[in-house]
Design an enzyme around this catalytic site. Structure first.
Site, short mmCIF file in Angstrom:
data_model
loop_
_atom_site.label_atom_id
_atom_site.label_comp_id
_atom_site.label_asym_id
_atom_site.label_seq_id
_atom_site.Cartn_x
_atom_site.Cartn_y
_atom_site.Cartn_z
N ARG A 1 2.33 -9.52 7.92
CA ARG A 1 3.75 -9.30 8.25
C ARG A 1 3.97 -8.37 9.44
O ARG A 1 5.10 -8.11 9.83
CB ARG A 1 4.50 -8.77 7.03
N HIS B 1 -4.85 -13.54 10.15
CA HIS B 1 -3.92 -12.56 10.68
C HIS B 1 -4.63 -11.35 11.28
O HIS B 1 -4.12 -10.23 11.23
CB HIS B 1 -2.94 -12.14 9.59
N ARG C 1 19.72 18.48 -0.93
CA ARG C 1 20.14 17.17 -0.46
C ARG C 1 21.41 16.72 -1.20
O ARG C 1 21.70 17.18 -2.30
CB ARG C 1 19.02 16.14 -0.68
N PRO D 1 0.80 -1.22 0.00
CA PRO D 1 0.00 0.00 0.00
C PRO D 1 0.84 1.28 0.00
O PRO D 1 1.63 1.51 0.91
CB PRO D 1 -0.84 -0.11 1.28
N GLU D 2 0.69 2.06 -1.04
CA GLU D 2 1.26 3.40 -1.08
C GLU D 2 0.07 4.36 -1.14
O GLU D 2 -1.05 3.95 -0.87
CB GLU D 2 2.21 3.54 -2.29
#
Length: 282
Positions: free
Chosen positions: A113, A93, A155, A2-3
């Site tokens: 996970r 899960h 940067r 998921p983004e």
DNA sequence: CGACTCTCCTGGGTGC
DNA sequence: TGCACCCAGGAGAGTC
């Protein structure tokens, strides 16, 4: 994985199911899912009403009534927020279950996970306090493209590392970073300080375009691990140009797509459209 | 502050 | 068929 588009699909699905409903009971089935929470989640949520569902980048939160705090969630790699009938059996899960006073569908946090997590956290203005260090995502009105370009150019790193840095721009993960760079014809190891402002604008446009297209198709999914609130997968993986397509032809020039190791993960790119710079940095 | 590495986790896939 | 690996990473913690 998921983004931003996948989280937005979840948010849109969730908001119509939860807005205005009151939590009767919250049950935590795995401590790791609430590792960032201070206090007892069940006590903090019982009797609270959910007002809406909001998002910044990959974070999703549900503002709560009776106080200036919210239930914040990050799906990690395999997290799901499902809306299911209360009587349906526990998912393998299942980590956190919310039941409601109206007896309607549960909201369930399911995560194989366990990279994802949920927590109750105070708000700091428009966003939860604990994500105040995250930059706006490129679909927010407050996102400032000029500031983004300035910060990128200051940067001293590779462009992909910068795109994945959520304090510069939020919502972009490994998949959409590779796709945005392909659209802008940039190699992932291109030093940030060598990028012109127009080139940075190209990357930003590429990211916005690919994420908009993905959202239109319900997000990207390679397996059953990412699903919307009804458990359905998106179809955008069929439209990816480079991600996960090693040795397949570049949609633009036909050159076989290469896969390179990067930060203990993969980067996919076209060797011809995105030549490796001599001063590569990562 | 910035650059970078390490770490957490599970299950599907692969090679022998 | 079994078993030891490898791989998918997001982001906080920690180092320099």
């Amino acid at each position: 994985m998921p983004e931003l588009p996948e989280v937005e699909v979840v948010r849109r699905g969730l908001v119509r199911w939860v807005a205005g409903r009151t939590i009767a009971e919250a049950e935590v089935l795995h401590p790791r899912a609430v590792r960032r929470n201070e206090g007892l989640l069940a006590d903090q949520l019982k009797g609270r009403a959910i007002r809406s569902a909001e998002r910044r980048g990959k974070y999703l939160w549900l503002p709560l009534s009776d106080g200036d705090d919210a239930l914040l969630a990050h799906l990690g790699m395999s997290g799901q927020l499902l809306v299911v009938p209360p009587e349906s059996p526990a998912e393998k899960h299942l980590r956190v279950r919310l039941a409601f006073t109206d007896g309607g569908p549960d909201v369930r946090f399911v995560d194989q996970r366990t990279f994802g997590h949920v927590l109750v956290t105070p708000m700091a203005g428009n966003v939860p306090k604990v994500i105040a260090h995250i930059a706006p995502d490129p679909f927010e009105p407050v996102f400032d493209a000029a500031i983004f370009a300035d910060r990128i150019r200051k940067r001293r790193t590779g462009i992909k590392r910068a795109l994945l840095d959520q304090s510069l721009i939020s919502g972009v993960g490994n998949i959409y970073a590779d796709e945005a760079l392909w659209r802008a014809r940039l190699h992932w190891a291109r030093p940030t300080e060598t990028l012109s402002r127009p080139k940075i604008a190209d990357v930003l446009a590429g990211a916005r375009e690919v994420m908009t297209e993905a959202l239109g198709q319900g997000g990207t999914s390679f397996d059953s691990l990412y699903v919307n609130v009804n458990g359905e997968s998106g179809y955008f993986d069929r439209s990816l140009a480079v991600y996960g397509r090693r040795d397949e032809p570049c949609p633009r020039c036909g050159t076989p797509i290469r896969r390179e190791a990067f930060m203990n993960r993969s980067s996919y790119s076209c060797p011809k459209c995105q030549p490796r710079p001599r001063n590569a940095r990562w």
